[in-house]
Motif scaffolding. Structure first.
Motif, short mmCIF file in Angstrom:
data_model
loop_
_atom_site.label_atom_id
_atom_site.label_comp_id
_atom_site.label_asym_id
_atom_site.label_seq_id
_atom_site.Cartn_x
_atom_site.Cartn_y
_atom_site.Cartn_z
N LEU A 18 0.86 -1.18 0.00
CA LEU A 18 0.00 0.00 0.00
C LEU A 18 0.90 1.23 0.00
O LEU A 18 2.11 1.14 0.16
CB LEU A 18 -0.91 0.01 1.23
CG LEU A 18 -1.82 -1.20 1.45
CD1 LEU A 18 -2.61 -1.04 2.74
CD2 LEU A 18 -2.75 -1.41 0.27
N LEU A 19 0.29 2.40 -0.15
CA LEU A 19 1.04 3.65 -0.16
C LEU A 19 0.16 4.75 0.40
O LEU A 19 -0.99 4.89 -0.01
CB LEU A 19 1.48 4.00 -1.58
CG LEU A 19 2.32 5.27 -1.76
CD1 LEU A 19 3.72 5.08 -1.18
CD2 LEU A 19 2.40 5.66 -3.23
N SER A 20 0.69 5.54 1.32
CA SER A 20 -0.08 6.68 1.82
C SER A 20 -0.08 7.79 0.78
O SER A 20 0.86 7.94 0.00
CB SER A 20 0.52 7.20 3.13
OG SER A 20 1.72 7.91 2.90
N SER A 21 -1.14 8.57 0.78
CA SER A 21 -1.23 9.67 -0.18
C SER A 21 -0.12 10.69 0.05
O SER A 21 0.41 11.29 -0.90
CB SER A 21 -2.60 10.35 -0.11
OG SER A 21 -2.89 10.79 1.20
N GLN A 22 0.28 10.88 1.30
CA GLN A 22 1.39 11.80 1.59
C GLN A 22 2.70 11.27 1.03
O GLN A 22 3.52 12.04 0.51
CB GLN A 22 1.52 12.03 3.10
CG GLN A 22 0.36 12.81 3.71
CD GLN A 22 -0.74 11.90 4.22
OE1 GLN A 22 -0.84 10.73 3.82
NE2 GLN A 22 -1.56 12.43 5.10
N PRO A 59 7.01 3.69 6.98
CA PRO A 59 7.24 2.43 7.70
C PRO A 59 6.10 2.03 8.63
O PRO A 59 6.18 0.98 9.26
CB PRO A 59 8.50 2.74 8.51
CG PRO A 59 8.35 4.20 8.85
CD PRO A 59 7.62 4.84 7.68
N SER A 60 5.06 2.86 8.77
CA SER A 60 4.05 2.64 9.80
C SER A 60 2.66 2.57 9.19
O SER A 60 1.74 3.29 9.59
CB SER A 60 4.12 3.77 10.85
OG SER A 60 5.42 3.88 11.38
N THR A 61 2.49 1.68 8.22
CA THR A 61 1.24 1.60 7.47
C THR A 61 0.04 1.35 8.38
O THR A 61 -0.98 2.05 8.30
CB THR A 61 1.32 0.49 6.41
OG1 THR A 61 2.48 0.69 5.61
CG2 THR A 61 0.07 0.46 5.55
N LEU A 62 0.13 0.35 9.25
CA LEU A 62 -1.03 -0.02 10.05
C LEU A 62 -1.41 1.08 11.03
O LEU A 62 -2.60 1.35 11.26
CB LEU A 62 -0.76 -1.34 10.79
CG LEU A 62 -0.56 -2.55 9.87
CD1 LEU A 62 -0.24 -3.80 10.70
CD2 LEU A 62 -1.78 -2.79 8.99
N GLU A 63 -0.41 1.75 11.59
CA GLU A 63 -0.70 2.86 12.49
C GLU A 63 -1.40 3.99 11.74
O GLU A 63 -2.33 4.62 12.27
CB GLU A 63 0.59 3.37 13.13
CG GLU A 63 1.20 2.42 14.14
CD GLU A 63 2.08 1.36 13.51
OE1 GLU A 63 2.05 1.22 12.26
OE2 GLU A 63 2.79 0.67 14.26
N ARG A 64 -0.97 4.24 10.50
CA ARG A 64 -1.61 5.30 9.71
C ARG A 64 -3.06 4.92 9.37
O ARG A 64 -3.95 5.77 9.40
CB ARG A 64 -0.82 5.53 8.42
CG ARG A 64 0.59 6.07 8.63
CD ARG A 64 0.58 7.52 9.09
NE ARG A 64 -0.02 8.40 8.08
CZ ARG A 64 0.65 8.93 7.06
NH1 ARG A 64 1.93 8.65 6.89
NH2 ARG A 64 0.04 9.71 6.20
N LEU A 65 -3.30 3.65 9.05
CA LEU A 65 -4.66 3.19 8.75
C LEU A 65 -5.56 3.32 9.98
O LEU A 65 -6.73 3.71 9.87
CB LEU A 65 -4.64 1.75 8.24
CG LEU A 65 -3.97 1.52 6.89
CD1 LEU A 65 -3.87 0.02 6.59
CD2 LEU A 65 -4.73 2.23 5.77
N THR A 66 -5.03 2.99 11.13
CA THR A 66 -5.79 3.14 12.37
C THR A 66 -6.18 4.59 12.60
O THR A 66 -7.31 4.91 12.97
CB THR A 66 -4.98 2.60 13.56
OG1 THR A 66 -4.78 1.19 13.40
CG2 THR A 66 -5.70 2.85 14.88
N GLU A 67 -5.24 5.50 12.35
CA GLU A 67 -5.51 6.92 12.55
C GLU A 67 -6.57 7.42 11.56
O GLU A 67 -7.44 8.21 11.93
CB GLU A 67 -4.22 7.71 12.39
CG GLU A 67 -4.38 9.23 12.54
CD GLU A 67 -4.84 9.66 13.92
OE1 GLU A 67 -5.19 10.84 14.08
OE2 GLU A 67 -4.86 8.82 14.86
N ILE A 68 -6.50 6.97 10.32
CA ILE A 68 -7.50 7.38 9.32
C ILE A 68 -8.89 6.92 9.75
O ILE A 68 -9.86 7.68 9.67
CB ILE A 68 -7.14 6.81 7.94
CG1 ILE A 68 -5.89 7.50 7.40
CG2 ILE A 68 -8.30 6.94 6.96
CD1 ILE A 68 -5.27 6.79 6.23
N ALA A 69 -8.98 5.68 10.24
CA ALA A 69 -10.28 5.18 10.71
C ALA A 69 -10.75 5.96 11.93
O ALA A 69 -11.95 6.25 12.07
CB ALA A 69 -10.16 3.69 11.04
#
Length: 315
Positions: free
Chosen positions: A201-205, A296-306
């Motif tokens: 995956l890739l964050s938009s930032q 490096p912190s995909t899951l943490e970023r997904l949690t924050e988005i949710a």
């Protein structure tokens, strides 16, 4: 430096504009919905693929570089192959030809891994993977890649590059990731035991940071780059991250793949199921070797988005 950003009101385009503004870059912004942009002399209507040549020349006049984010995404369920080809391939070709004649800097074209592999294929891909698109969207993105590089080559130039992206997440995301968040936002147990395949995956930032890197790094451009977070994550882990952010009970069940595949087939969702169970890993080594750093912190970023989706839900 003065950069034209097309698709400036889009999901990724907005992040690109934000990153370039942070860097103090002078911008020209183009969108099919220019009323959503701040009014100004360098806010323009994005021409259609069949617009007069002068419209594309006007768009690229007096800019040094172009970041082409505009296009028709594969979340448009009613789009025909001709629609994808017009909005992605033909539009990109005309823009690239205009830019190659009068923009002195670089042309960064945002593409997709769908130009290389289908949604249900399992593969690890890099810039040397032989393209084998499997749907109308993927074929149009691959044709756009060829057209952009060909337009610059026909003018004796090698300062155009393709940036292929895996599924991109962030506020306002669509597609399968948005579907997974909706599924996670229920009280139902989730049969994630079969969803162990890893996905890039890739964050938009991070996508915006990759664009900025390609615009300003000192080395000559390569034709193709891939960007992705590292490491890849499983679909089960993505659902778990969303549920943590949504403050839902985890409720992840281990269920074998066979029964789930059968159920998906009976419900007419076999293609969606196959897309969730495919392993698709992007190798961003080339971009990293030139100085770009992946998220490096995909899951943490997904949690924050949710969490930001439902900030008032009690624990």
């Amino acid at each position: 430096m003065k950069v034209l950003v097309t698709g400036a009101t889009g999901f990724i385009g907005r992040q690109v504009v934000h990153r370039l503004r942070e860097a103090g870059v002078e911008l020209r912004l183009a969108s099919r919905q220019p009323e959503r942009l701040d009014a100004g002399p360098d806010t323009m209507q994005m021409p259609g693929y069949d617009a007069p040549a002068e419209a594309f020349l006007a768009l690229t006049r007096d800019v040094t570089d172009v970041v082409h984010c505009a296009g028709l995404n594969n979340d448009q369920g009613n789009a025909a192959e001709a629609d994808f080809r017009a909005a992605n391939a033909q539009l990109s070709a005309r823009l690239a030809h205009a830019a190659a004649t009068q923009a002195s800097g670089r042309f960064i074209h945002l593409s997709s891994i769908r130009a290389v592999i289908g949604a249900r294929a399992s593969a690890t891909i890099d810039e040397n993977t032989i393209p084998d698109p499997q749907d109308a969207y993927g074929r149009s993105k691959r044709e756009a890649e060829i057209a952009v590089l060909g337009a610059y080559a026909s003018h004796g130039r090698a300062d155009a590059a393709i940036l292929r992206l895996p599924p991109v997440y962030g506020i306002g995301m669509k597609g399968n990731l948005a579907t997974l968040m909706r599924l996670a936002d229920t009280a139902l147990p989730m049969p994630t035991g079969a969803l162990t395949a890893n996905r890039s995956l890739l964050s938009s930032q991070s996508a915006a940071r990759a664009v900025w890197h390609l615009l300003c790094h000192s080395e000559p451009l390569r034709p193709i780059y891939l960007a992705s977070d590292e490491p890849p994550v499983s679909v089960a882990a993505v659902i778990g991250a969303f549920r943590r952010g949504l403050r839902r009970p985890t409720r992840l069940m281990t269920v074998p793949a066979g029964p789930m595949r059968t159920a998906a087939t009976l419900l007419g969702k076999r293609m969606f199921w196959d897309s969730l169970t495919a392993t698709q890993i992007c190798d961003p080594s080339l971009l990293v070797s030139e100085g770009w750093a992946p998220e490096p912190s995909t899951l943490e970023r997904l949690t924050e988005i949710a969490r930001l989706r439902n900030p008032r839900r009690p624990v």
